[in-house]
Scaffold this motif. Structure first.
Motif, PDB file in Angstrom:
ATOM      1  N   ASN A  27       0.649  -1.252   0.076  1.00  0.00           N
ATOM      2  CA  ASN A  27       0.052   0.052  -0.026  1.00  0.00           C
ATOM      3  C   ASN A  27       0.864   1.187  -0.024  1.00  0.00           C
ATOM      4  O   ASN A  27       0.732   2.337  -0.634  1.00  0.00           O
ATOM      5  N   GLN A  28       2.058   1.049   0.750  1.00  0.00           N
ATOM      6  CA  GLN A  28       2.860   2.440   0.729  1.00  0.00           C
ATOM      7  C   GLN A  28       3.428   2.706  -0.432  1.00  0.00           C
ATOM      8  O   GLN A  28       3.688   3.743  -1.066  1.00  0.00           O
ATOM      9  N   LYS A  29       4.028   1.645  -1.118  1.00  0.00           N
ATOM     10  CA  LYS A  29       4.582   1.446  -2.492  1.00  0.00           C
ATOM     11  C   LYS A  29       3.466   2.210  -3.516  1.00  0.00           C
ATOM     12  O   LYS A  29       3.690   3.205  -4.316  1.00  0.00           O
ATOM     13  N   LYS A  30       2.247   1.665  -3.418  1.00  0.00           N
ATOM     14  CA  LYS A  30       1.253   2.408  -4.060  1.00  0.00           C
ATOM     15  C   LYS A  30       0.890   4.136  -4.056  1.00  0.00           C
ATOM     16  O   LYS A  30       0.970   4.619  -5.181  1.00  0.00           O
ATOM     17  N   GLU A  31       0.940   4.175  -2.809  1.00  0.00           N
ATOM     18  CA  GLU A  31       0.827   5.704  -2.581  1.00  0.00           C
ATOM     19  C   GLU A  31       2.012   6.519  -3.103  1.00  0.00           C
ATOM     20  O   GLU A  31       1.864   7.536  -3.554  1.00  0.00           O
ATOM     21  N   GLN A  32       3.031   5.916  -2.801  1.00  0.00           N
ATOM     22  CA  GLN A  32       4.355   6.812  -3.223  1.00  0.00           C
ATOM     23  C   GLN A  32       4.483   6.847  -4.872  1.00  0.00           C
ATOM     24  O   GLN A  32       4.858   7.940  -5.243  1.00  0.00           O
ATOM     25  N   ALA A  33       4.011   5.642  -5.517  1.00  0.00           N
ATOM     26  CA  ALA A  33       3.975   5.745  -7.071  1.00  0.00           C
ATOM     27  C   ALA A  33       2.904   6.797  -7.451  1.00  0.00           C
ATOM     28  O   ALA A  33       3.057   7.426  -8.297  1.00  0.00           O
ATOM     29  N   LEU A  34       1.901   6.948  -6.779  1.00  0.00           N
ATOM     30  CA  LEU A  34       0.598   7.705  -7.050  1.00  0.00           C
ATOM     31  C   LEU A  34       1.290   9.353  -6.885  1.00  0.00           C
ATOM     32  O   LEU A  34       0.857  10.104  -7.778  1.00  0.00           O
ATOM     33  N   ARG A  35       1.824   9.434  -5.720  1.00  0.00           N
ATOM     34  CA  ARG A  35       2.364  10.706  -5.305  1.00  0.00           C
ATOM     35  C   ARG A  35       3.313  11.121  -6.460  1.00  0.00           C
ATOM     36  O   ARG A  35       3.318  12.437  -7.025  1.00  0.00           O
TER      37      ARG A  35
END
Length: 186
Positions: A27-35
């Motif tokens: 989830n953290q990786k997805k958030e970072q990619a979206l950012r």
């Protein structure tokens, strides 16, 4: 027997904790990619929506919406015609900056329509553009804000010049090939 039950319970707890850690990391990786994909637009959504999770939901909603569009490249003749009209707007800026800015705003809208973007309210248009052009949508918003001020007679020539520059950046990108949506940059 008691040791076996304790071992099974410990193994189950370790499996649950490991699963939660993997889920949180993913989830953290997805958030970072979206950012990273949306850049300043992510921060704008975060400020507007009030939380990271709500901002991410909003950006994903935009991606899903834009995926349904049939965005197309412009034909060479259309690009030439639009570019010629832009040159006319730019030339007209010297003698009538307010009118030239209105024409530039209209022209950006026409190019968006020709590309396949729906022309709903301004905020929805900007949100749609943010999916493919996250680095430029702030230019479009700034230009539009100045254009609105201009319509109220509140924009000076320097502000009109800045708006025109913002519109030119968006216009130039829209004339090119269909931009790869942010969600495809993985």
């Amino acid at each position: 027997m008691d040791i076996l039950i304790i071992a099974l319970i410990v193994a189950a707890v370790v499996a649950v904790v490991a699963g939660l850690a993997l889920w949180a990391n993913n989830n953290q990786k997805k958030e970072q990619a979206l950012r990273e994909r949306f850049g300043p637009e992510y921060h704008r959504a975060r400020e507007r929506e009030g939380s990271d999770s709500d901002a991410m939901d909003e950006l994903r909603r935009r991606e899903r919406r834009v995926e349904r569009f049939e965005l197309t490249d412009l034909e060479e003749a259309d690009c030439s015609r639009f570019a010629q009209r832009w040159q006319q707007c730019q030339a007209a800026f010297v003698d009538g900056p307010a009118d030239a800015l209105n024409r530039a705003d209209d022209l950006v809208g026409e190019v968006m329509t020709a590309r396949g973007y729906p022309m709903e309210d301004f905020e929805e248009r900007a949100a749609d553009l943010s999916v493919s052009y996250p680095e430029l949508v702030s230019n479009y918003r700034s230009g539009h804000q100045i254009a609105v001020s201009n319509q109220r007679g509140e924009a000076d020539t320097e502000a009109l010049r800045q708006a025109f520059i913002h519109y030119r950046a968006m216009f130039t990108k829209l004339l090119g090939p269909v931009a790869e949506p942010a969600n495809a940059r993985r």
